[in-house]
Motif scaffolding. Sequence first.
Motif, PDB file in Angstrom:
ATOM      1  N   PHE A 189      33.044  27.731  35.644  1.00 12.54           N
ATOM      2  CA  PHE A 189      34.344  28.680  35.347  1.00 12.54           C
ATOM      3  C   PHE A 189      34.744  29.555  34.347  1.00 12.54           C
ATOM      4  CE2 PHE A 189      37.203  24.194  35.386  1.00 12.54           C
ATOM      5  CZ  PHE A 189      36.493  24.135  37.222  1.00 12.54           C
ATOM      6  N   VAL A 190      33.247  29.984  33.357  1.00 13.05           N
ATOM      7  CA  VAL A 190      32.995  30.677  32.727  1.00 13.05           C
ATOM      8  C   VAL A 190      32.597  31.644  33.460  1.00 13.05           C
ATOM      9  CG1 VAL A 190      31.646  31.125  30.801  1.00 13.05           C
ATOM     10  CG2 VAL A 190      32.283  29.027  30.196  1.00 13.05           C
ATOM     11  N   GLU A 191      31.620  31.563  34.455  1.00 11.44           N
ATOM     12  CA  GLU A 191      31.325  32.697  34.839  1.00 11.44           C
ATOM     13  C   GLU A 191      31.740  33.489  35.916  1.00 11.44           C
ATOM     14  OE1 GLU A 191      28.569  30.653  37.473  1.00 11.44           O
ATOM     15  OE2 GLU A 191      26.830  30.453  35.580  1.00 11.44           O
ATOM     16  N   LYS A 192      33.352  32.402  37.022  1.00 11.23           N
ATOM     17  CA  LYS A 192      34.412  33.637  37.336  1.00 11.23           C
ATOM     18  C   LYS A 192      35.319  33.683  36.739  1.00 11.23           C
ATOM     19  CE  LYS A 192      32.096  30.795  42.468  1.00 11.23           C
ATOM     20  NZ  LYS A 192      32.560  30.132  43.330  1.00 11.23           N
ATOM     21  N   GLY A 193      35.614  33.322  35.336  1.00  8.23           N
ATOM     22  CA  GLY A 193      36.559  33.699  35.139  1.00  8.23           C
ATOM     23  C   GLY A 193      37.859  32.414  35.319  1.00  8.23           C
ATOM     24  N   ILE A 194      37.854  31.265  35.618  1.00  8.86           N
ATOM     25  CA  ILE A 194      38.872  30.325  35.765  1.00  8.86           C
ATOM     26  C   ILE A 194      38.739  29.462  34.407  1.00  8.86           C
ATOM     27  CG2 ILE A 194      39.431  28.130  37.711  1.00  8.86           C
ATOM     28  CD1 ILE A 194      36.795  28.894  39.170  1.00  8.86           C
ATOM     29  N   PHE A 195      40.594  30.908  34.424  1.00  9.02           N
ATOM     30  CA  PHE A 195      41.343  30.037  33.338  1.00  9.02           C
ATOM     31  C   PHE A 195      42.540  28.675  33.640  1.00  9.02           C
ATOM     32  CE2 PHE A 195      39.878  34.024  32.621  1.00  9.02           C
ATOM     33  CZ  PHE A 195      39.150  34.036  31.371  1.00  9.02           C
ATOM     34  N   LYS A 196      42.632  28.428  34.362  1.00  9.20           N
ATOM     35  CA  LYS A 196      43.616  27.436  35.325  1.00  9.20           C
ATOM     36  C   LYS A 196      43.327  26.679  35.851  1.00  9.20           C
ATOM     37  CE  LYS A 196      47.743  28.239  32.101  1.00  9.20           C
ATOM     38  NZ  LYS A 196      48.773  28.621  33.153  1.00  9.20           N
ATOM     39  N   ALA A 197      42.929  25.215  35.831  1.00  5.69           N
ATOM     40  CA  ALA A 197      42.571  23.908  36.346  1.00  5.69           C
ATOM     41  C   ALA A 197      43.219  22.651  36.449  1.00  5.69           C
ATOM     42  CB  ALA A 197      41.257  24.292  35.998  1.00  5.69           C
ATOM     43  N   LEU A 198      42.998  22.175  37.320  1.00  7.98           N
ATOM     44  CA  LEU A 198      43.548  20.271  37.388  1.00  7.98           C
ATOM     45  C   LEU A 198      42.625  19.981  37.785  1.00  7.98           C
ATOM     46  CD1 LEU A 198      47.169  20.587  38.991  1.00  7.98           C
ATOM     47  CD2 LEU A 198      46.334  19.613  36.989  1.00  7.98           C
ATOM     48  N   PHE A 199      41.820  18.535  36.781  1.00  9.37           N
ATOM     49  CA  PHE A 199      41.427  17.587  37.434  1.00  9.37           C
ATOM     50  C   PHE A 199      42.339  16.389  37.698  1.00  9.37           C
ATOM     51  CE2 PHE A 199      38.691  21.083  34.212  1.00  9.37           C
ATOM     52  CZ  PHE A 199      37.572  20.656  34.975  1.00  9.37           C
ATOM     53  N   PHE A 200      41.975  15.325  38.661  1.00  7.04           N
ATOM     54  CA  PHE A 200      42.523  14.947  39.130  1.00  7.04           C
ATOM     55  C   PHE A 200      41.838  13.132  38.983  1.00  7.04           C
ATOM     56  CE2 PHE A 200      45.510  17.818  41.625  1.00  7.04           C
ATOM     57  CZ  PHE A 200      47.009  16.876  41.127  1.00  7.04           C
ATOM     58  N   CYS A 201      42.167  12.439  38.410  1.00  9.65           N
ATOM     59  CA  CYS A 201      41.851  11.252  38.155  1.00  9.65           C
ATOM     60  C   CYS A 201      42.331  10.003  39.140  1.00  9.65           C
ATOM     61  CB  CYS A 201      41.180  10.728  37.284  1.00  9.65           C
ATOM     62  SG  CYS A 201      39.936  12.232  36.140  1.00  9.65           S
ATOM     63  N   ASN A 202      41.251   8.915  39.207  1.00 11.28           N
ATOM     64  CA  ASN A 202      42.148   8.020  40.314  1.00 11.28           C
ATOM     65  C   ASN A 202      42.618   6.895  39.399  1.00 11.28           C
ATOM     66  OD1 ASN A 202      41.665   9.046  42.700  1.00 11.28           O
ATOM     67  ND2 ASN A 202      40.091   7.673  42.648  1.00 11.28           N
ATOM     68  N   SER A 203      42.393   7.119  37.753  1.00  6.06           N
ATOM     69  CA  SER A 203      43.134   6.302  37.400  1.00  6.06           C
ATOM     70  C   SER A 203      43.223   6.514  34.794  1.00  6.06           C
ATOM     71  CB  SER A 203      42.092   5.087  36.534  1.00  6.06           C
ATOM     72  OG  SER A 203      40.695   5.163  35.731  1.00  6.06           O
ATOM     73  N   ARG A 204      44.156   5.794  34.745  1.00  8.10           N
ATOM     74  CA  ARG A 204      44.443   6.495  33.529  1.00  8.10           C
ATOM     75  C   ARG A 204      43.704   6.704  32.666  1.00  8.10           C
ATOM     76  NH1 ARG A 204      49.842   2.890  33.177  1.00  8.10           N
ATOM     77  NH2 ARG A 204      48.063   1.522  34.600  1.00  8.10           N
ATOM     78  N   LYS A 205      42.522   5.428  32.583  1.00  5.40           N
ATOM     79  CA  LYS A 205      41.408   5.195  31.854  1.00  5.40           C
ATOM     80  C   LYS A 205      39.983   6.258  32.194  1.00  5.40           C
ATOM     81  CE  LYS A 205      37.569   2.143  30.989  1.00  5.40           C
ATOM     82  NZ  LYS A 205      36.595   0.456  31.012  1.00  5.40           N
ATOM     83  N   ARG A 206      39.848   6.931  33.150  1.00  2.84           N
ATOM     84  CA  ARG A 206      39.460   7.891  33.353  1.00  2.84           C
ATOM     85  C   ARG A 206      39.696   8.964  32.624  1.00  2.84           C
ATOM     86  NH1 ARG A 206      33.578   8.034  35.135  1.00  2.84           N
ATOM     87  NH2 ARG A 206      33.317   8.948  37.053  1.00  2.84           N
ATOM     88  N   THR A 207      40.726   9.885  33.017  1.00  2.49           N
ATOM     89  CA  THR A 207      41.633  10.969  32.550  1.00  2.49           C
ATOM     90  C   THR A 207      41.052  10.912  31.543  1.00  2.49           C
ATOM     91  OG1 THR A 207      43.848   9.532  32.135  1.00  2.49           O
ATOM     92  CG2 THR A 207      43.707  10.670  34.615  1.00  2.49           C
ATOM     93  N   GLU A 208      41.362   9.991  31.227  1.00  2.00           N
ATOM     94  CA  GLU A 208      40.666   9.911  29.097  1.00  2.00           C
ATOM     95  C   GLU A 208      39.513  10.397  28.619  1.00  2.00           C
ATOM     96  OE1 GLU A 208      43.150  10.386  26.597  1.00  2.00           O
ATOM     97  OE2 GLU A 208      44.793   9.643  27.575  1.00  2.00           O
ATOM     98  N   GLU A 209      38.489   9.703  30.003  1.00  2.00           N
ATOM     99  CA  GLU A 209      37.104   8.962  29.596  1.00  2.00           C
ATOM    100  C   GLU A 209      36.794  11.087  30.532  1.00  2.00           C
ATOM    101  OE1 GLU A 209      33.321   7.377  31.680  1.00  2.00           O
ATOM    102  OE2 GLU A 209      34.623   7.258  32.477  1.00  2.00           O
ATOM    103  N   VAL A 210      37.015  12.414  30.887  1.00  2.00           N
ATOM    104  CA  VAL A 210      37.094  12.884  31.235  1.00  2.00           C
ATOM    105  C   VAL A 210      37.344  14.459  30.509  1.00  2.00           C
ATOM    106  CG1 VAL A 210      37.207  15.218  32.804  1.00  2.00           C
ATOM    107  CG2 VAL A 210      37.645  12.570  34.182  1.00  2.00           C
ATOM    108  N   ALA A 211      38.526  13.977  29.794  1.00  2.00           N
ATOM    109  CA  ALA A 211      39.149  14.700  28.927  1.00  2.00           C
ATOM    110  C   ALA A 211      38.084  14.927  27.539  1.00  2.00           C
ATOM    111  CB  ALA A 211      40.623  14.406  28.431  1.00  2.00           C
ATOM    112  N   GLN A 212      37.631  13.929  27.771  1.00  2.00           N
ATOM    113  CA  GLN A 212      36.809  13.729  26.172  1.00  2.00           C
ATOM    114  C   GLN A 212      35.023  14.057  26.694  1.00  2.00           C
ATOM    115  OE1 GLN A 212      37.627  12.630  23.072  1.00  2.00           O
ATOM    116  NE2 GLN A 212      39.053  12.383  23.952  1.00  2.00           N
ATOM    117  N   GLN A 213      34.849  14.418  28.077  1.00  2.00           N
ATOM    118  CA  GLN A 213      34.049  15.038  27.923  1.00  2.00           C
ATOM    119  C   GLN A 213      33.960  16.830  28.314  1.00  2.00           C
ATOM    120  OE1 GLN A 213      31.051  13.864  28.096  1.00  2.00           O
ATOM    121  NE2 GLN A 213      30.842  11.640  28.696  1.00  2.00           N
TER     122      GLN A 213
END
Length: 530
Positions: free
Chosen positions: A230-254
Amino acid sequence: MIELKSRLKHTWDVFFSRHGSLNEVQKRVIPLVLEGKSVVVCAPTASGKTEAVFAPIAETLYDERHIERLGVLYIAPTRALVNDMYERIRIPLSSLSYKVGIRTGDKKAGESTSHFLLTTPESLDSAICRLNSSFFEELKFVVLDELHLLDCTYRGDQLRILLKRLEGKLKSGKVCYAILSATLNDPWKTASKYISDFEVVTIHGKPKEVFYEILVAKLEDGLKQISNTFVEKGIFKALFFCNSRKRTEEVAQQLKRFLPADSIGVHHSSLSKKERGEVEKAMRDLRRFYCVSTSSLEVGIDIGSIDAVVLIDPPPTVSSLIQRIGRGNRRTNKVLAFGLCEHQEEEPLFREMFELAKRGVLEKKDCSPDLSVGIQQIFSLLFEKKRCVEDHEILSLLAILGCDLQSFRTIMNHLCSLGYVESCGGFGFRASEKLMNMGIRGVIHSNIPDSDEFEVVDASSSKTIGKVVVDPYVVDSFVLAGKTWRVLKIDVNKRSLIVKEESVFSTADEKIFGKRSSLGRFSSLLPVVS
């Protein structure tokens, strides 16, 4: 176009003046709606389907707008989509002196005096039971949005019965329908389960060019690599899709370890409407923002232009993958997507899903009716009527699910034995005090089961495969670690599923991408047939 503009003399400026012209879907759909025909619209996301339907509906009802009565019912699969549509159409319709109401689990506003009411199937169920029967009697139009998300599920079965119950309340007995969807395999076959006497308008958008990369890495390492890209290509808007609510929280923290913490948001159904709204606004307005979401952002909601989409783990179906990557870069016909999985065995599955999506090959769905909906609708109907309801009236609803007379009698006798229903001496059935109390508490309108995380154990080796989030009542099969597993036994107390491997994935067997077969929350009340 001049002719159509003249036929939309009250609504043209409100809906189309800033565009100056109509697109293909609008040119084809608007005349049909103005003629009072039911229509099924299959067209790509952001193709103007909403305006194609709401503008002619508002034009048709224009002379009745000063009468406080419901004329239009809009039904969508999710509260988030209903809330988003409410914000989109409230101002233009209000400028025409229409009142727009909303009824969801999040919000109730203006429903009693609304001309347009926006809701979900479950909240419609509640409204049918709780609002005066005359509230719906002048209804003229019903809009079913993103129907593909409901069809072939217990929620779709519930909606089919609710539409029949609605039609029984109409003075005229005539209502015009508009079904909107971006992905329907067979529009005629699907729509016929919900409505009759309709026309289909299909617009094939130019296929998006999908560029994807699949990473096999531990979550932390994969997110670091994607963040560096993202930094190299200048990607400033992105959506990360997860299959569970627990996974979204884990990914966001990471993610906060690799990207600015104040540029990361989380979106899922457990969050409050206010929290979700703030994240949606940030996605629209901020130059740099990364949102980690469940399927709650798959459809409909306006979140602006997205530079890239990241799928954390393979999604449950090809349709879901198409919906998710379809959120990317709507300014061009090119989509940049990343897939991240932690097990090498999942990589071929992920790749094949992307390739099927690029070819537009959708999964085959199991559309067998869910009889748990019959239990839920029996409860809802008896609570609504608050009197003895004759057999034929109940059976006419259950027949939609393929229930015959013998099955009906077995179900009703079983519910009587459980104390939910009481016989009226051979002249029908009524709700027991137990059922009435459930209705008062509002627990009978939704058939959506509670979900929880279950440990998956291979029956042949006693090895723990991993964890999945499933319905605790009934789950048939699912994909995990790149393999298809069929459930043999559920231990709700230990939160474990005993499974066996069903088949190895192959391109010839696309059915494994079908919906995860599950039953509604009332399935436990169905009689056991030996």
